[in-house]
Write a protein that holds these residues in place. Structure first.
Motif, PDB file in Angstrom:
ATOM      1  N   TYR A 127       2.087   6.977   7.821  1.00 62.82           N
ATOM      2  CA  TYR A 127       3.129   6.499   6.910  1.00 62.82           C
ATOM      3  C   TYR A 127       2.670   5.099   6.503  1.00 62.82           C
ATOM      4  O   TYR A 127       2.629   4.192   7.341  1.00 62.82           O
ATOM      5  CB  TYR A 127       4.456   6.485   7.667  1.00 62.82           C
ATOM      6  N   VAL A 128       2.266   4.944   5.244  1.00 67.57           N
ATOM      7  CA  VAL A 128       1.498   3.759   4.867  1.00 67.57           C
ATOM      8  C   VAL A 128       2.163   3.019   3.712  1.00 67.57           C
ATOM      9  O   VAL A 128       2.461   3.608   2.663  1.00 67.57           O
ATOM     10  CB  VAL A 128       0.059   4.165   4.445  1.00 67.57           C
ATOM     11  N   GLY A 129       2.378   1.729   3.899  1.00 72.14           N
ATOM     12  CA  GLY A 129       2.933   0.903   2.844  1.00 72.14           C
ATOM     13  C   GLY A 129       1.852   0.471   1.859  1.00 72.14           C
ATOM     14  O   GLY A 129       0.695   0.262   2.255  1.00 72.14           O
ATOM     15  N   ALA A 130       2.232   0.328   0.595  1.00 72.91           N
ATOM     16  CA  ALA A 130       1.283  -0.190  -0.410  1.00 72.91           C
ATOM     17  C   ALA A 130       0.735  -1.539   0.035  1.00 72.91           C
ATOM     18  O   ALA A 130      -0.448  -1.831  -0.162  1.00 72.91           O
ATOM     19  CB  ALA A 130       1.977  -0.322  -1.760  1.00 72.91           C
ATOM     20  N   THR A 131       1.587  -2.342   0.655  1.00 77.34           N
ATOM     21  CA  THR A 131       1.136  -3.673   1.071  1.00 77.34           C
ATOM     22  C   THR A 131       0.081  -3.603   2.176  1.00 77.34           C
ATOM     23  O   THR A 131      -0.620  -4.572   2.422  1.00 77.34           O
ATOM     24  CB  THR A 131       2.319  -4.535   1.577  1.00 77.34           C
ATOM     25  N   GLU A 132      -0.003  -2.454   2.844  1.00 74.43           N
ATOM     26  CA  GLU A 132      -1.031  -2.272   3.885  1.00 74.43           C
ATOM     27  C   GLU A 132      -2.347  -1.771   3.296  1.00 74.43           C
ATOM     28  O   GLU A 132      -3.339  -1.678   4.007  1.00 74.43           O
ATOM     29  CB  GLU A 132      -0.550  -1.258   4.935  1.00 74.43           C
ATOM     30  N   ALA A 133      -2.330  -1.398   2.033  1.00 70.82           N
ATOM     31  CA  ALA A 133      -3.499  -0.742   1.430  1.00 70.82           C
ATOM     32  C   ALA A 133      -4.170  -1.613   0.364  1.00 70.82           C
ATOM     33  O   ALA A 133      -5.001  -1.129  -0.396  1.00 70.82           O
ATOM     34  CB  ALA A 133      -3.074   0.594   0.823  1.00 70.82           C
ATOM     35  N   VAL A 134      -3.802  -2.888   0.307  1.00 69.40           N
ATOM     36  CA  VAL A 134      -4.310  -3.739  -0.778  1.00 69.40           C
ATOM     37  C   VAL A 134      -5.841  -3.855  -0.743  1.00 69.40           C
ATOM     38  O   VAL A 134      -6.504  -3.798  -1.782  1.00 69.40           O
ATOM     39  CB  VAL A 134      -3.636  -5.131  -0.749  1.00 69.40           C
ATOM     40  N   GLY A 135      -6.415  -3.973   0.461  1.00 72.54           N
ATOM     41  CA  GLY A 135      -7.875  -4.075   0.572  1.00 72.54           C
ATOM     42  C   GLY A 135      -8.566  -2.841  -0.009  1.00 72.54           C
ATOM     43  O   GLY A 135      -9.588  -2.947  -0.706  1.00 72.54           O
ATOM     44  N   LEU A 136      -7.997  -1.663   0.266  1.00 71.13           N
ATOM     45  CA  LEU A 136      -8.565  -0.413  -0.265  1.00 71.13           C
ATOM     46  C   LEU A 136      -8.429  -0.353  -1.787  1.00 71.13           C
ATOM     47  O   LEU A 136      -9.308   0.142  -2.492  1.00 71.13           O
ATOM     48  CB  LEU A 136      -7.835   0.791   0.345  1.00 71.13           C
TER      49      LEU A 136
END
Ligand code: ZN
Length: 422
Positions: A127-136
């Motif tokens: 369960y992944v937040g957009a804010t956790e995926a910024v590097g990707l």
């Protein structure tokens, strides 16, 4: 981001994977493309405000049926869901109500998790937040820029330099993706819905009006992250789901799911971005749920006509009745929530419960066969509930034979339909 927890479905005799599922992209109802051992699912998550209205709930319950069907067929299922925890609508709502956007996102995501657990929606593995995926996101946008499939728009008219857009024409000439191939929409329909769903066709400097935003450079007062060569800023909407699904699922994965309002531009461009980065399709199958109306109007945040799962729960409505009310409608149909729909579902749940004390409580094999056949046919939950009604009335075929091989109906219903009657 932490997910929620749901009890494991009871173990029931397995049934083969005979699923036929409607694919929006091809318009065909067919096997969704998983192999015999595993299947993978990505369902677009909420933007965390006004959680969890019945439209949301009906989407996640629909894909929960798919998840349960696959598990009941003995498949290993990888399931990913995101949370769009930074986005224009969230920031606008936070601003309008005078709360910090992070606090709003956190509170609403908590509410969503509690509602999903109450509705027995099996939790995603990631369960992944957009804010956790910024590097990707930054990695993917840099790759697209280097390949000439994205471009920077110059500033002017109060806009800063450097917002990055996806180049629809360049991507079409360089990859197998074609505009409209996922949404199955023609040019006029796409042009009509684009501005209603976050698009900015009139932004000066874009190469094509439908080119979607990939990276928004920092503006005063807006949250921003380190974008390395892109400069400080925040992700566009569609790229978030491309990179989160690619990070956790095979390429392509089996089913991309969401509400029918996500067909375009969201799913079209999530798929296009993924293909522009690595050349592979995003998913085998694109499945979309119908819209839920209230008082004759589509239930939507912008109209404010919402019925919330949490409000029903606070009123003392049992979540199993809410789930039964949702399942009484085919996932692809548009339908209307009303007190009558809820009352009917409550009466049905009561009849099923009474039948658990009756003579056919162990006729689980008959119920399993009927429910499995209904779900195999494009997740036909209304037909599955009719089979339960027939079981409760003692008229379901196969009840006598099933008595020789006792399987608790209560377990079958919990495992395949997520309806926990006891
Ligand atoms: Zn998405």
């Amino acid at each position: 981001m932490k997910s929620w927890s749901t009890p494991a479905p009871p173990t029931v005799p397995s049934r083969p994977d005979r699923l036929r599922l409607h694919d929006t992209a091809t318009g065909r109802t067919r096997h969704p493309g998983n192999d015999a051992q595993r299947a993978s699912l990505y369902v677009c998550g909420i933007t965390p405000y006004d959680a969890t209205h019945l439209g949301h709930a009906s989407t996640y319950v629909a894909f929960d049926l798919l998840h349960r069907y696959w598990r009941a067929a003995g498949l290993e299922v990888a399931y990913v869901q995101n949370v769009t925890d930074v986005d224009d609508p969230l920031l606008e709502r936070a601003e309008a109500t005078g709360v910090d956007w992070r606090a709003l996102a956190e509170e609403q995501t908590d509410l969503f998790r509690a509602d999903m657990a109450a509705l027995e929606v099996l939790a995603p593995d990631h369960y992944v937040g957009a804010t956790e995926a910024v590097g990707l996101v930054v990695d993917a946008v840099e790759t697209m820029l280097a390949a000439g499939r994205a471009y920077r728009v110059p500033g002017g008219d109060g806009e800063p330099d450097g917002d990055v857009y996806f180049d629809v024409r360049a991507a079409q000439s360089a990859t197998d993706w074609r505009l409209g191939q996922v949404s199955a929409m023609g040019p006029d329909e796409m042009a009509a819905v684009f501005p209603e769903r976050g698009g900015d066709p009139d932004r000066p400097g874009k190469r094509d009006p439908l080119d979607p935003l990939l990276w928004r450079v920092h503006r005063e007062g807006e949250p921003a992250w380190d974008g390395r060569s892109l400069g400080s800023g925040r992700p566009g909407w569609h790229i978030e789901c491309s990179v989160i699904s690619r990070a956790h699922l095979p390429a392509p994965f089996t089913v991309q799911g969401g509400g029918s309002d996500l067909r375009f531009p969201h799913h079209e461009f999530s798929a296009a971005h993924a293909t522009a980065v690595d050349g592979l399709p995003l998913a085998h199958t694109y499945a979309h749920t119908g819209m839920v109306a209230l008082d004759g109007e589509k239930m939507s945040k912008s109209l404010g006509n919402l019925e919330l799962v949490s409000r029903l729960r606070a009123r003392g409505v049992e979540p199993v009745a809410v789930r039964a009310a949702i399942l009484a409608h085919h996932y692809r149909s548009d339908w209307e929530w009303s007190e009558q729909v809820l009352t009917d579902a409550q009466a049905r749940v009561a009849r099923w419960r009474a039948a658990l004390d009756g003579p056919h409580a162990a006729a689980g094999v008959a119920v399993l066969d009927a429910v499995h056949a209904a779900l195999s046919d494009d997740l036909d939950a209304p037909r599955a509930l009719e089979a339960l009604d027939a079981w409760a009335a003692g008229t379901l075929p196969g009840l006598a034979e099933a008595a020789a091989d006792p399987v608790p109906v209560v377990d079958v219903v919990a495992a395949l339909l997520g309806l926990r009657l006891r």
